[in-house]
Each structure stands twice: as structure tokens, then as C-alpha cells.
Design a protein around this motif. Structure first.
Motif, PDB file in Angstrom:
ATOM      1  N   ASP A   1       0.855  -1.190   0.000  1.00 30.11           N
ATOM      2  CA  ASP A   1       0.000   0.000   0.000  1.00 30.11           C
ATOM      3  C   ASP A   1       0.894   1.244   0.000  1.00 30.11           C
ATOM      4  OD1 ASP A   1      -1.643   2.191   0.664  1.00 30.11           O
ATOM      5  OD2 ASP A   1      -2.955   0.947   1.916  1.00 30.11           O
ATOM      6  N   VAL A   2       0.841   2.011  -1.088  1.00 29.14           N
ATOM      7  CA  VAL A   2       1.712   3.170  -1.269  1.00 29.14           C
ATOM      8  C   VAL A   2       1.428   4.241  -0.208  1.00 29.14           C
ATOM      9  CG1 VAL A   2       2.343   5.023  -2.884  1.00 29.14           C
ATOM     10  CG2 VAL A   2       1.886   2.726  -3.740  1.00 29.14           C
ATOM     11  N   ARG A   3       0.158   4.493   0.094  1.00 28.38           N
ATOM     12  CA  ARG A   3      -0.181   5.524   1.074  1.00 28.38           C
ATOM     13  C   ARG A   3       0.313   5.150   2.461  1.00 28.38           C
ATOM     14  NH1 ARG A   3      -6.333   6.399   0.582  1.00 28.38           N
ATOM     15  NH2 ARG A   3      -5.932   7.581   2.460  1.00 28.38           N
ATOM     16  N   LEU A   4       0.170   3.885   2.829  1.00 31.40           N
ATOM     17  CA  LEU A   4       0.641   3.437   4.133  1.00 31.40           C
ATOM     18  C   LEU A   4       2.168   3.524   4.203  1.00 31.40           C
ATOM     19  CD1 LEU A   4       0.157   2.305   6.917  1.00 31.40           C
ATOM     20  CD2 LEU A   4       0.017   0.013   5.912  1.00 31.40           C
ATOM     21  N   ALA A   5       2.833   3.159   3.117  1.00 36.55           N
ATOM     22  CA  ALA A   5       4.297   3.238   3.083  1.00 36.55           C
ATOM     23  C   ALA A   5       4.759   4.690   3.262  1.00 36.55           C
ATOM     24  CB  ALA A   5       4.826   2.668   1.767  1.00 36.55           C
ATOM     25  N   GLU A   6       4.073   5.622   2.601  1.00 35.50           N
ATOM     26  CA  GLU A   6       4.447   7.031   2.726  1.00 35.50           C
ATOM     27  C   GLU A   6       4.208   7.534   4.154  1.00 35.50           C
ATOM     28  OE1 GLU A   6       5.974  10.611   2.128  1.00 35.50           O
ATOM     29  OE2 GLU A   6       6.137   8.912   0.763  1.00 35.50           O
ATOM     30  N   SER A   7       3.125   7.094   4.776  1.00 33.78           N
ATOM     31  CA  SER A   7       2.848   7.482   6.158  1.00 33.78           C
ATOM     32  C   SER A   7       3.926   6.966   7.097  1.00 33.78           C
ATOM     33  CB  SER A   7       1.481   6.948   6.607  1.00 33.78           C
ATOM     34  OG  SER A   7       0.455   7.579   5.887  1.00 33.78           O
ATOM     35  N   LEU A   8       4.372   5.745   6.899  1.00 34.23           N
ATOM     36  CA  LEU A   8       5.433   5.177   7.730  1.00 34.23           C
ATOM     37  C   LEU A   8       6.740   5.945   7.538  1.00 34.23           C
ATOM     38  CD1 LEU A   8       4.685   1.361   7.327  1.00 34.23           C
ATOM     39  CD2 LEU A   8       4.398   2.746   9.397  1.00 34.23           C
ATOM     40  N   ARG A   9       7.031   6.362   6.301  1.00 36.60           N
ATOM     41  CA  ARG A   9       8.241   7.147   6.058  1.00 36.60           C
ATOM     42  C   ARG A   9       8.174   8.509   6.756  1.00 36.60           C
ATOM     43  NH1 ARG A   9       7.492   4.898   0.825  1.00 36.60           N
ATOM     44  NH2 ARG A   9       9.016   3.258   0.505  1.00 36.60           N
ATOM     45  N   ARG A  10       6.995   9.136   6.700  1.00 35.68           N
ATOM     46  CA  ARG A  10       6.836  10.428   7.395  1.00 35.68           C
ATOM     47  C   ARG A  10       7.036  10.245   8.895  1.00 35.68           C
ATOM     48  NH1 ARG A  10       2.379  11.274   4.214  1.00 35.68           N
ATOM     49  NH2 ARG A  10       0.981  10.861   5.974  1.00 35.68           N
ATOM     50  N   LEU A  11       6.457   9.185   9.454  1.00 35.95           N
ATOM     51  CA  LEU A  11       6.620   8.911  10.875  1.00 35.95           C
ATOM     52  C   LEU A  11       8.091   8.644  11.206  1.00 35.95           C
ATOM     53  CD1 LEU A  11       5.225   8.561  13.571  1.00 35.95           C
ATOM     54  CD2 LEU A  11       4.772   6.177  12.973  1.00 35.95           C
ATOM     55  N   ALA A  12       8.768   7.921  10.371  1.00 36.56           N
ATOM     56  CA  ALA A  12      10.186   7.624  10.598  1.00 36.56           C
ATOM     57  C   ALA A  12      11.034   8.890  10.558  1.00 36.56           C
ATOM     58  CB  ALA A  12      10.686   6.621   9.552  1.00 36.56           C
TER      59      ALA A  12
END
Length: 155
Positions: free
Chosen positions: A134-145
Motif C-alpha cells: 500500500d503506497v499511502r501506508l508506506a508514505e505514512s510510515l516514512r513520514r513517521l520515521a
């Protein structure tokens, strides 16, 4: 339980009747103080209007609240005019003028700093993002990281 014990709860009907008359008295007093403020504004220059209000009025004292000490100082200069106007227009000649500062609004709580992550937690989140379909979930995890301690925004 039709009888009321001393110190016990009263009947709802009686409480509502008392509350209604109390509210009427509060409304009447508020209207009186608002009228007094409008009337006394006539004794003051326009620049002071809206920066003070009558808090109490009796033969003992005319008590006004000012927004700040910057507004209280010029109000003191008009003490005799305010007392005279109160005597003429409102039928009550206060013995003295008392100026109080209005209570300032509560201070805003300090902004919370955004949470920071340890380097190890950030690495786990970035690793999880790489394995996401899931691209949106991956981007959210990167922002959190990117919230890791000492991050320079290089994500």
C-alpha cells in the motif's frame, strides 16, 4: 419521600422555581450594569469606549473593570466626571471610584513538541515502509520515521 430532611436534597420543582428567580435577578443586574456603562461612556472620550465596564454601582463606590493598566490610567483621570455622571444620570452618587483590572483570559498551554523517535525505531519504520504494498501506508510510515531524534529532514 415527600418530606425534606434537613440538609438533604430539595424537590426539583422548588429548585427550578428558585433558579428561575435567581436568573431573572442576574439578568436585571446585568442589564443595569450595561446601562450604567453606556451612560458613563458619555463622560469619556471615544478612545476609552469598549475598554472598561461598570462592575458595581452603589452609594459607596463606582467599581469599574479595565482591560489593562494602560486603560485604567486614563480612566483615573476622569474620576470626577464619572462620579458626577453617575450621580446625575443614575441617581446614585458614589463616594469613590475604584478601578480594577479585568482578569486576563487563561494562558494557552504551551505547544507540545512533536514526538521524536530513536534511530532504531526509525530504521524499523523505514524497513516496514519498504515492504508495504500500500503506497499511502508506506508514505505514512516514512513520514513517521522522519521524526527521529536529530533528523535533518532527509527522511
Amino acid at each position: 419521600m415527600s418530606e425534606r430532611r434537613a440538609g438533604g436534597p430539595g424537590r426539583l420543582q422548588g429548585i427550578m422555581r428558585r433558579s428561575s428567580s435567581d436568573m431573572k435577578a442576574i439578568r436585571r443586574q446585568t442589564a443595569l450594569l450595561e446601562r450604567a456603562t453606556r451612560t458613563l461612556n458619555g463622560a469619556l472620550p471615544g478612545r476609552l469606549h469598549g475598554h472598561w465596564q461598570v462592575a458595581a454601582l452603589s452609594t459607596d463606590a463606582l467599581i469599574v473593570t479595565a482591560e489593562s493598566s494602560a486603560w485604567a490610567t486614563p480612566l483615573r483621570a476622569y474620576q470626577s466626571a464619572l462620579l458626577a455622571t453617575a450621580g446625575e444620570s443614575l441617581g446614585v452618587r458614589p463616594a469613590r471610584l475604584q478601578i480594577r483590572l479585568a482578569t486576563p483570559p487563561p494562558a494557552r498551554p504551551p505547544r507540545r513538541r512533536s514526538a521524536t523517535l530513536s534511530d532504531e525505531t526509525a530504521r524499523h519504520l523505514e524497513s516496514a515502509a519498504r515492504g508495504m504494498d500500500d503506497v499511502r501506508l508506506a508514505e505514512s510510515l516514512r513520514r513517521l520515521a522522519s521524526r527521529r531524534r536529530g533528523a535533518s529532514g532527509d527522511g
